[in-house]
Design an enzyme around this catalytic site. Structure first.
Site, PDB file in Angstrom:
ATOM      1  CG  HIS A 136     -16.305 -22.880 -44.959  1.00  0.00           C
ATOM      2  ND1 HIS A 136     -16.212 -24.219 -44.663  1.00  0.00           N
ATOM      3  CD2 HIS A 136     -15.135 -22.316 -44.528  1.00  0.00           C
ATOM      4  CE1 HIS A 136     -15.055 -24.470 -44.069  1.00  0.00           C
ATOM      5  NE2 HIS A 136     -14.378 -23.342 -43.997  1.00  0.00           N
ATOM      6  CG  ASP A 166     -21.597 -27.709 -45.530  1.00  0.00           C
ATOM      7  OD1 ASP A 166     -20.960 -27.430 -46.557  1.00  0.00           O
ATOM      8  OD2 ASP A 166     -21.222 -27.378 -44.394  1.00  0.00           O
TER       9      ASP A 166
END
Length: 370
Positions: A136, A166
């Site tokens: 992540h 991200d």
């Protein structure tokens, strides 16, 4: 007329990086069709709810069509072939190899549509020792050396709020490379496969540390860098009421204006002598007064000092609202509206955006498009 209003995007992605990338393309005029699994993609179930959908999903997916299909079924490729044949861009965010196993890899789809620009977003890229590894945002920042720039050994810091990997490692490079691929396609007539790895962009954000380390023969430890805690001119200082002042007074003119305003004694203004003594004195001075005092005193002086705003305060900030950042709204299937994710599009494009666009229920457009 918008820059991308003649393009069609098939978005197979989920969660944040891919959907935010396709939102950029949609707001620039592209027709975006979300390809979702039966029941809809994971983000549709993220809390909190807003009417009939998920608020996080709604702010990322306004104005996009939705098709539900199980990619594991034998006829999935045949059903989607007409859309693939007319698409300009495909975005996917599976782990490397998954789309190939499902029959939707770049080699197979480029035979159907040689002009297709196929954008794969993943954590570590389509190749390399970590390519199949789960991760992540925080993991990509850790591996790329970005987190280590501000961590001091033995101290437990707060988590950084921005999802740098991200958004800045996935979404932004995807949009940038898709636009470059469109330009290349104008010349060659062919599409290509874009390999976007979120971890690849993390050393980009450590550019200053990379330069320092190579020039000095020693890379700065966490908290030593000019922009990561090593200078009293750049950092956060607690105020008397428990809030924070953000100081970025790097240049001499800003530093002198800041020191003068807070009353820092002359002997400590040359922070090269003893940076920690200077920082300690500034910490004491800022902690003596509440945030409203420093806002009134420092912000008009144009010395790169700003009281930290909460997100709620930012929504009402006169500058942010004047720029139109929060004008775009998403309407969920039940009719309720909320501010969509603000996008840093140039005003010349943002002014043309439809202020309100609907969020499709999962599978709303399956029958019409398939």
């Amino acid at each position: 007329m918008l820059p991308l209003d003649d393009l069609t995007v098939l978005d197979f992605s989920t969660l944040l990086p891919g959907p935010l990338a396709s939102l950029f393309l949609a707001e620039a005029g592209a027709r975006v069709i979300r390809i979702e699994r039966p029941g809809g993609e994971e983000m549709r179930r993220f809390p909190p709810r807003f009417g009939e959908t998920s608020a996080p999903y709604a702010v990322l997916n306004r104005g996009k069509a939705s098709v539900e299909i199980d990619l594991k079924t034998q006829n999935a490729l045949a059903r989607l072939t007409p859309l693939i044949a007319q698409a300009d861009i495909l975005i996917e965010q599976f782990r490397p190899g998954v789309m190939e196993r499902l029959g939707f890899g770049y080699a197979a789809l480029s035979r159907i549509n040689p002009r297709l620009i196929y954008c794969s977003i993943s954590g570590y890229g389509q190749s390399g020792p970590r390519s199949a590894e789960a991760g992540h945002d925080i993991n990509y920042q850790a591996v790329g050396g970005l987190l280590g720039q501000s961590l001091k050994r033995g101290e437990t810091p707060p988590l950084p709020p921005p999802l740098v990997a991200d958004v800045a490692g996935g979404t932004m490079p995807a949009v940038l490379n898709v636009l470059l691929a469109l330009r290349q396609r104008e010349r060659s007539g062919r599409g290509c496969h874009l390999d976007i790895a979120m971890a690849d962009a993390m050393p980009t954000f450590a550019w200053y540390g990379l330069a320092q380390g190579q020039a000095a023969g020693r890379y700065p430890e966490g908290g030593e860098g000019l922009l990561t805690g090593g200078s009293p001119r750049y950092g956060l200082y607690a105020t008397a009421d428990g809030w924070f002042l953000a100081v970025g007074a790097l240049e001499p003119k800003f530093w002198e204006a800041f020191c003068e305003a807070i009353g820092l004694e002359e002997a400590l203004r040359d922070d090269r002598r003893n940076p920690e003594s200077t920082r300690t004195a500034i910490t004491r001075l800022i902690a003596a007064r509440p945030a409203p005092h420093w806002r009134e005193l420092l912000e008009p002086r144009d010395c790169c000092c700003t009281v930290v705003r909460t997100l709620e305060e930012a929504l009402a900030d006169p500058h942010m609202t004047a720029r139109g950042l929060f004008d775009a709204q998403a309407e969920e299937p039940g009719g309720r509206r909320l501010v969509s994710t603000p996008l840093p599009l140039a005003p010349v494009f943002r002014e043309k955006l439809a202020p309100l666009r609907k969020v499709a229920a999962s599978g709303d457009d399956t029958d019409a498009l398939l």
